[in-house]
Design a protein around this motif. Structure first.
Motif, PDB file in Angstrom:
ATOM      1  N   PHE A 156       0.832  -1.200   0.000  1.00  0.00           N
ATOM      2  CA  PHE A 156       0.000   0.000   0.000  1.00  0.00           C
ATOM      3  C   PHE A 156       0.870   1.253   0.000  1.00  0.00           C
ATOM      4  O   PHE A 156       1.847   1.353   0.739  1.00  0.00           O
ATOM      5  CB  PHE A 156      -0.911   0.025   1.230  1.00  0.00           C
ATOM      6  N   THR A 157       0.520   2.202  -0.845  1.00  0.00           N
ATOM      7  CA  THR A 157       1.128   3.526  -0.839  1.00  0.00           C
ATOM      8  C   THR A 157       0.112   4.506  -0.263  1.00  0.00           C
ATOM      9  O   THR A 157      -1.091   4.204  -0.206  1.00  0.00           O
ATOM     10  CB  THR A 157       1.521   3.949  -2.262  1.00  0.00           C
ATOM     11  N   PRO A 158       0.541   5.697   0.174  1.00  0.00           N
ATOM     12  CA  PRO A 158      -0.389   6.637   0.824  1.00  0.00           C
ATOM     13  C   PRO A 158      -1.630   6.951   0.007  1.00  0.00           C
ATOM     14  O   PRO A 158      -2.727   7.063   0.555  1.00  0.00           O
ATOM     15  CB  PRO A 158       0.483   7.879   1.039  1.00  0.00           C
ATOM     16  N   GLU A 159      -1.475   7.072  -1.327  1.00  0.00           N
ATOM     17  CA  GLU A 159      -2.628   7.437  -2.147  1.00  0.00           C
ATOM     18  C   GLU A 159      -3.652   6.312  -2.272  1.00  0.00           C
ATOM     19  O   GLU A 159      -4.783   6.536  -2.726  1.00  0.00           O
ATOM     20  CB  GLU A 159      -2.186   7.879  -3.538  1.00  0.00           C
ATOM     21  N   MET A 160      -3.273   5.094  -1.881  1.00  0.00           N
ATOM     22  CA  MET A 160      -4.210   3.969  -1.939  1.00  0.00           C
ATOM     23  C   MET A 160      -5.076   3.870  -0.684  1.00  0.00           C
ATOM     24  O   MET A 160      -5.974   3.027  -0.626  1.00  0.00           O
ATOM     25  CB  MET A 160      -3.446   2.649  -2.105  1.00  0.00           C
ATOM     26  N   LEU A 161      -4.803   4.706   0.304  1.00  0.00           N
ATOM     27  CA  LEU A 161      -5.461   4.585   1.596  1.00  0.00           C
ATOM     28  C   LEU A 161      -6.311   5.814   1.900  1.00  0.00           C
ATOM     29  O   LEU A 161      -5.988   6.925   1.468  1.00  0.00           O
ATOM     30  CB  LEU A 161      -4.413   4.392   2.704  1.00  0.00           C
ATOM     31  N   GLN A 162      -7.377   5.594   2.638  1.00  0.00           N
ATOM     32  CA  GLN A 162      -8.300   6.667   3.030  1.00  0.00           C
ATOM     33  C   GLN A 162      -8.174   6.881   4.536  1.00  0.00           C
ATOM     34  O   GLN A 162      -8.245   5.922   5.307  1.00  0.00           O
ATOM     35  CB  GLN A 162      -9.734   6.257   2.682  1.00  0.00           C
ATOM     36  N   PRO A 163      -7.964   8.125   4.983  1.00  0.00           N
ATOM     37  CA  PRO A 163      -7.828   8.352   6.429  1.00  0.00           C
ATOM     38  C   PRO A 163      -9.170   8.297   7.142  1.00  0.00           C
ATOM     39  O   PRO A 163     -10.224   8.581   6.577  1.00  0.00           O
ATOM     40  CB  PRO A 163      -7.223   9.759   6.490  1.00  0.00           C
ATOM     41  N   GLY A 164      -9.134   7.936   8.401  1.00  0.00           N
ATOM     42  CA  GLY A 164     -10.319   7.917   9.236  1.00  0.00           C
ATOM     43  C   GLY A 164      -9.899   7.928  10.688  1.00  0.00           C
ATOM     44  O   GLY A 164      -8.702   8.043  11.006  1.00  0.00           O
ATOM     45  N   VAL A 165     -10.852   7.844  11.595  1.00  0.00           N
ATOM     46  CA  VAL A 165     -10.544   7.767  13.021  1.00  0.00           C
ATOM     47  C   VAL A 165     -11.419   6.708  13.657  1.00  0.00           C
ATOM     48  O   VAL A 165     -12.517   6.415  13.184  1.00  0.00           O
ATOM     49  CB  VAL A 165     -10.759   9.119  13.738  1.00  0.00           C
ATOM     50  N   SER A 166     -10.928   6.118  14.733  1.00  0.00           N
ATOM     51  CA  SER A 166     -11.678   5.119  15.486  1.00  0.00           C
ATOM     52  C   SER A 166     -11.921   5.645  16.886  1.00  0.00           C
ATOM     53  O   SER A 166     -10.985   6.069  17.574  1.00  0.00           O
ATOM     54  CB  SER A 166     -10.894   3.808  15.545  1.00  0.00           C
ATOM     55  N   GLN A 167     -13.173   5.635  17.304  1.00  0.00           N
ATOM     56  CA  GLN A 167     -13.534   6.051  18.661  1.00  0.00           C
ATOM     57  C   GLN A 167     -13.447   4.849  19.583  1.00  0.00           C
ATOM     58  O   GLN A 167     -14.249   3.915  19.492  1.00  0.00           O
ATOM     59  CB  GLN A 167     -14.942   6.627  18.678  1.00  0.00           C
ATOM     60  N   THR A 168     -12.446   4.829  20.448  1.00  0.00           N
ATOM     61  CA  THR A 168     -12.305   3.744  21.413  1.00  0.00           C
ATOM     62  C   THR A 168     -12.946   4.159  22.732  1.00  0.00           C
ATOM     63  O   THR A 168     -13.532   5.232  22.850  1.00  0.00           O
ATOM     64  CB  THR A 168     -10.829   3.403  21.639  1.00  0.00           C
ATOM     65  N   ALA A 169     -12.817   3.297  23.734  1.00  0.00           N
ATOM     66  CA  ALA A 169     -13.410   3.598  25.033  1.00  0.00           C
ATOM     67  C   ALA A 169     -12.775   4.827  25.669  1.00  0.00           C
ATOM     68  O   ALA A 169     -13.433   5.548  26.430  1.00  0.00           O
ATOM     69  CB  ALA A 169     -13.262   2.389  25.961  1.00  0.00           C
ATOM     70  N   ASN A 170     -11.507   5.081  25.352  1.00  0.00           N
ATOM     71  CA  ASN A 170     -10.788   6.152  26.038  1.00  0.00           C
ATOM     72  C   ASN A 170     -10.468   7.363  25.173  1.00  0.00           C
ATOM     73  O   ASN A 170     -10.366   8.476  25.682  1.00  0.00           O
ATOM     74  CB  ASN A 170      -9.462   5.597  26.621  1.00  0.00           C
ATOM     75  N   ASP A 171     -10.282   7.161  23.863  1.00  0.00           N
ATOM     76  CA  ASP A 171      -9.896   8.281  23.019  1.00  0.00           C
ATOM     77  C   ASP A 171     -10.192   7.975  21.554  1.00  0.00           C
ATOM     78  O   ASP A 171     -10.810   6.969  21.225  1.00  0.00           O
ATOM     79  CB  ASP A 171      -8.410   8.627  23.214  1.00  0.00           C
TER      80      ASP A 171
END
Length: 233
Positions: A156-171
């Motif tokens: 995988f190269t950076p342009e092949m990936l989509q950023p996101g975030v995961s909400q965990t129990a703490n942060d």
């Protein structure tokens, strides 16, 4: 019409809400707009744009014919040349037929890790290299989950990936989402499987075989026999 990898990636990010994730995707140029721009720039006619979806255009490199091949890897098309090296017309005829999940009605032995089941899996990323990995079977994960340290190994190269975030129990944890070329478990395999990459320290060595693969099959986890049974849908 077959969904593009970009569309499946967006669906993967939406599905990650089951893991508590929130996508933070940026707007990008569509495939249709990129092809129209190339046609104007290089002076050729493009037909069949109605066969395209609304997917984003991938980054490309090389001469015009190479760039078109990269952009249209999920479509059937014909290129007509007016003279050697000069493209006069590009005709998009249809989307390619999707690769279906395949299974031999397999019963795959698992190994126990506490209360969890592990299976030997073969992952193939964009580089086409088959990578053996042991994954924890997790029906509570909406997608296959791997550590970020495996991104480069899978190609995988950076342009092949989509950023996101995961909400965990703490942060909130930043993630990156992509599409694996294929995933195989014993004789069962599926193509174009969504994957989410988490920071290594958050996974603590865990790698999850989630529903982006398991949902391709009718699945049973036999606790008594320690078997993962995958049947073709």
């Amino acid at each position: 019409m077959r969904k593009s990898k970009a569309q499946r990636l967006r669906e993967c990010l939406t599905g990650l809400l089951l893991l508590g994730t929130i996508p933070v995707a940026a707007e990008s140029e569509t495939l249709r707009a990129r092809l129209e721009s190339l046609a104007t720039e290089h002076g050729f006619v493009v037909e069949g744009l109605e066969h395209l979806g609304y997917e984003s255009a991938r980054d490309t490199a090389g001469d015009l014919s190479v760039r078109l091949r990269q952009l249209l890897e999920e479509y059937n098309y014909v290129i007509m040349t007016e003279k050697p090296g000069a493209i006069g017309r590009l005709v998009i005829t249809s989307a390619k037929t999707p690769t279906r999940a395949r299974s031999l009605n397999a019963a795959i032995k698992t190994t126990r890790l506490g209360s969890h089941h592990q299976v030997d899996t073969v992952l193939v990323g964009p580089n086409g290299v088959a990578l053996p990995v042991t994954l924890i079977v997790d029906t509570g994960a909406s997608t296959l989950v791997l550590p970020e340290s495996m991104m480069q190994e899978l190609g995988f190269t950076p342009e092949m990936l989509q950023p996101g975030v995961s909400q965990t129990a703490n942060d909130i944890v930043p993630i990156k989402a992509g599409i694996l070329e294929s995933v195989g478990v014993g004789p069962a395999s599926a193509a174009d499987v969504p994957v989410a990459f988490f920071p290594d320290d958050r996974l603590r060595g865990a790698k999850l075989l989630g529903m982006s693969f398991l949902s391709r099959f009718r699945m049973t986890l036999d606790e008594t026999e320690s078997e993962l049974i995958l049947l073709a849908r």
